[in-house]
Design a protein around this motif. Structure first.
Motif, mmCIF file in Angstrom:
data_model
loop_
_atom_site.group_PDB
_atom_site.id
_atom_site.type_symbol
_atom_site.label_atom_id
_atom_site.label_comp_id
_atom_site.label_asym_id
_atom_site.label_seq_id
_atom_site.Cartn_x
_atom_site.Cartn_y
_atom_site.Cartn_z
ATOM 1 N N ARG A 1 0.844 -1.193 0.000
ATOM 2 C CA ARG A 1 0.000 0.000 0.000
ATOM 3 C C ARG A 1 0.883 1.248 0.000
ATOM 4 N NH1 ARG A 1 -5.204 -1.764 1.784
ATOM 5 N NH2 ARG A 1 -5.187 -3.670 3.022
ATOM 6 N N THR A 2 0.467 2.260 -0.732
ATOM 7 C CA THR A 2 1.125 3.568 -0.698
ATOM 8 C C THR A 2 0.128 4.600 -0.204
ATOM 9 O OG1 THR A 2 0.535 3.975 -3.014
ATOM 10 C CG2 THR A 2 2.694 3.017 -2.592
ATOM 11 N N PHE A 3 0.616 5.549 0.573
ATOM 12 C CA PHE A 3 -0.258 6.606 1.077
ATOM 13 C C PHE A 3 0.600 7.767 1.570
ATOM 14 C CE2 PHE A 3 0.448 3.262 4.169
ATOM 15 C CZ PHE A 3 0.947 3.926 5.269
ATOM 16 N N PHE B 1 4.582 0.328 14.379
ATOM 17 C CA PHE B 1 3.158 0.592 14.172
ATOM 18 C C PHE B 1 2.619 -0.295 13.057
ATOM 19 C CE2 PHE B 1 4.884 4.533 15.915
ATOM 20 C CZ PHE B 1 3.977 4.815 16.920
ATOM 21 N N ASP B 2 1.304 -0.479 13.089
ATOM 22 C CA ASP B 2 0.637 -1.287 12.068
ATOM 23 C C ASP B 2 0.314 -0.399 10.862
ATOM 24 O OD1 ASP B 2 -0.720 -3.113 10.593
ATOM 25 O OD2 ASP B 2 -2.345 -3.459 12.037
ATOM 26 N N PHE B 3 1.308 -0.220 9.976
ATOM 27 C CA PHE B 3 1.108 0.636 8.822
ATOM 28 C C PHE B 3 0.207 -0.015 7.770
ATOM 29 C CE2 PHE B 3 4.648 3.070 10.489
ATOM 30 C CZ PHE B 3 4.316 4.367 10.111
ATOM 31 N N ASP B 4 0.093 -1.339 7.785
ATOM 32 C CA ASP B 4 -0.825 -1.971 6.844
ATOM 33 C C ASP B 4 -2.260 -1.582 7.162
ATOM 34 O OD1 ASP B 4 -1.081 -4.230 4.666
ATOM 35 O OD2 ASP B 4 -2.622 -4.646 6.168
ATOM 36 N N ALA B 5 -2.606 -1.518 8.448
ATOM 37 C CA ALA B 5 -3.955 -1.086 8.833
ATOM 38 C C ALA B 5 -4.175 0.374 8.457
ATOM 39 C CB ALA B 5 -4.166 -1.292 10.332
ATOM 40 N N LEU B 6 -3.126 1.199 8.604
ATOM 41 C CA LEU B 6 -3.236 2.603 8.178
ATOM 42 C C LEU B 6 -3.458 2.689 6.672
ATOM 43 C CD1 LEU B 6 -0.600 4.766 10.101
ATOM 44 C CD2 LEU B 6 -3.074 5.042 10.047
ATOM 45 N N GLY B 7 -2.730 1.860 5.924
ATOM 46 C CA GLY B 7 -2.914 1.843 4.477
ATOM 47 C C GLY B 7 -4.310 1.392 4.088
ATOM 48 N N ALA B 8 -4.865 0.431 4.845
ATOM 49 C CA ALA B 8 -6.231 -0.020 4.569
ATOM 50 C C ALA B 8 -7.234 1.098 4.818
ATOM 51 C CB ALA B 8 -6.558 -1.234 5.438
#
Length: 532
Positions: free
Chosen positions: A352-354, A450-457
């Motif tokens: 994911r990119t953000f 941190f859970d950056f995958d959840a942030l990307g979601a």
């Protein structure tokens, strides 16, 4: 700009309406319960009934006092002794003209603001670059053949990728100055784990997380055929109830890893492209920044020798998060290795990119951010205007117009998107990385993960809502286009009249397609898999 469908002033001059006592609308003033578009459609219908030759004067006179009062409501005028239909039409024309102007300005700001901020073109280039480095770099497998990530199928392949494939991505072309930690190619540069593919900064430790299952009870695992004399161990698929939390070997040597819950790890449950939903807890090893390749290899060699993967292993996640300072994008990577009860390993990935909330030195990002805020203020203004019309006409008549219902649905999606955006930009991860370390030292290596995958979601969800807003906003433009061309108005009217019949046809088509899809999954796909 002229509205071609509107009759000229002369068509209504001298025609006055003064409703008598016997024609008073019941209850409140009827001028409050009629939609402007419904009034105009009614006038056009009357014209057709009377005939074109009578449409200029007699046709409009035939509307009657009650209909004239409704036209006054549409224009926002009170019915009194001085009221004329020409006055109502002129007022309607001005109101609609201003409304069209405001909506076009809103739509322009909306498009520019969100397109600039999203920057999907460069985001996709960055994402594809990272994906190529991770997914398609060949590594030497245990059987002596070269494979890629997508070809991993066994526990031996998993370890070969971890020890031969992953280091190519993490430690190749990542030179940096040991003092400033900036990327470089000087003779005294270091190749420790920090800059991935030279230009992407690893912002936190690489996290390795394992989830395990307990074996089934012996009474549930008795073998049904007489080939062995004793009971055997059966290992089920992962479920939260069967999760094994017994400590396992870790790193450094002679240490045990304790199980940690998802609250302790601040990690959300995960099910993207996996066979089931996995909890956010597990056994965790963090590979810190500035780790050398020799330290990396020593750690995984120790874990492999000490049976870090076994029959109880159900999934292992590799989590990385990088930041590209040139494009100002975060890139979240999660690799999932599912160890099935029947011996294979299933792999999947989530990239994911953000963009975060930081706006320092980024002109286009600053412009896009503030244009987004202006968009939400404009949406609030449009909502207030529609609420004024709703109060004047009443909910029953206001929402009988499908365009008003569409606008209200769009407002709801806008404010859901705004709340999601506010939660995303206020995340603890962004607050942590935007904070000042408090002295002159560089904040590396970091220990917080941190859970950056959840942030990307969450960011993906926000982009999806924005896409729905864009669709509904452009569709609503048709409401205004019909005032500039009679053909478009007629086309929209015909489409609306056919909507009920078309919906029945679409329902029948959906049933047929669903039945075909189910039959295909049961017969065609199964036979194809068997043939393969």
């Amino acid at each position: 700009m002229s509205l071609k469908q509107f009759p000229s002033h002369g068509a209504f001059s001298g025609h006055k309406v003064d409703p008598g006592e016997d024609e008073k609308p019941p209850g409140r003033n009827i001028a409050q319960v009629f939609d402007v578009d419904q009034a105009w459609d009614m006038m056009e219908k009357k014209r057709g009934e009377i005939g074109e030759e009578m449409a200029q004067i007699e046709g409009l006179a035939a509307l009657g006092r009650l209909d004239a009062a409704r036209i006054a409501a549409a224009a926002g005028l009170k019915v009194d002794a001085n009221f004329t239909i020409a006055q109502a039409v002129d007022s309607f024309r001005k109101i609609k003209f201003r409304e069209i102007q405001c909506y076009l300005v809103f739509l322009t700001i909306f498009c520019f603001g969100f397109v600039i901020r999203a920057d999907r073109h460069r985001a996709n280039i960055l994402l594809n670059t990272i994906e190529d480095g991770l997914m398609y770099a060949p590594f030497l497998s245990a059987n002596g053949q070269y494979k890629t990530f997508n070809q991993i199928a066994s526990t031996e392949d998993f370890w070969a990728y971890t020890q031969n494939g992953m280091p190519q991505f993490l430690f190749s072309n990542n030179m940096h100055d040991p003092e400033t930690l900036s990327p470089g190619v000087e003779t005294n540069s270091s190749s420790d784990l920090l800059w991935v593919m030279k230009y992407n900064l690893l912002v936190q430790p690489m996290r390795i997380r394992q989830l395990r299952s307990l074996p089934l009870p012996l009474e549930e695992c008795s073998i049904a055929i007489r080939l062995v004399n004793d009971r055997i161990e059966c290992w089920p698929r992962y479920t939260p109830d069967s999760e094994d939390t017994t400590p396992i070997p870790g790193w450094p040597d002679e240490t045990l890893l304790e199980y940690k819950t998802e609250l302790e790890l601040l990690t959300e449950p995960y099910n993207r492209f996996t066979s089931t939903t996995y909890s956010g807890g597990g056994f965790v090893i963090d590979v810190p920044q500035l780790t050398t390749e020799s330290e990396y290899q020593a750690m995984f060699a120790h874990l492999r020798e000490n049976g870090w993967t076994s029959k109880a292993t159900r999934v292992i996640f590799y989590d990385l998060c990088m930041y590209n300072p040139t494009l100002r994008f975060y890139v979240s990577v999660r690799l999932a290795f599912e160890f099935t009860p029947f011996g294979s390993v299933l792999v999947s990935k989530s990239l994911r990119t953000f963009k975060g909330p930081s706006l320092s030195g980024a002109t286009w990002d600053v412009a896009g951010f503030y244009l987004q805020q202006i968009v939400y203020l404009a949406v609030l203004g449009l909502l207030v205007w529609d609420c004024v019309k709703l109060r004047q006409m009443g909910a029953r008549f206001h929402f009988s117009n499908p365009w008003n219902s569409l606008a209200m649905a769009n407002y709801v999606v806008f404010f859901i998107a705004y709340s999601v955006s506010a939660g995303f930009l206020g995340a603890d991860a962004f607050a942590f990385y935007d904070s000042d370390p408090g002295d002159d030292t560089v904040g590396v290596p970091q220990t917080q993960v941190f859970d950056f995958d959840a942030l990307g979601a969450e960011y993906t969800y926000y982009e999806g809502l924005t896409g729905v807003n864009a669709l509904l906003s452009w569709i609503r433009l048709l409401e205004y286009v019909k005032y500039f061309h009679l053909g478009i108005a007629q086309l929209l009217s015909t489409t609306a009249k056919c909507a009920a019949d078309c919906s029945i046809w679409l329902l029948m088509l959906a049933i047929i397609l669903f039945a075909y899809a189910q039959a295909s999954s049961l017969f065609v796909v199964r036979r194809t898999k068997t043939k393969h």
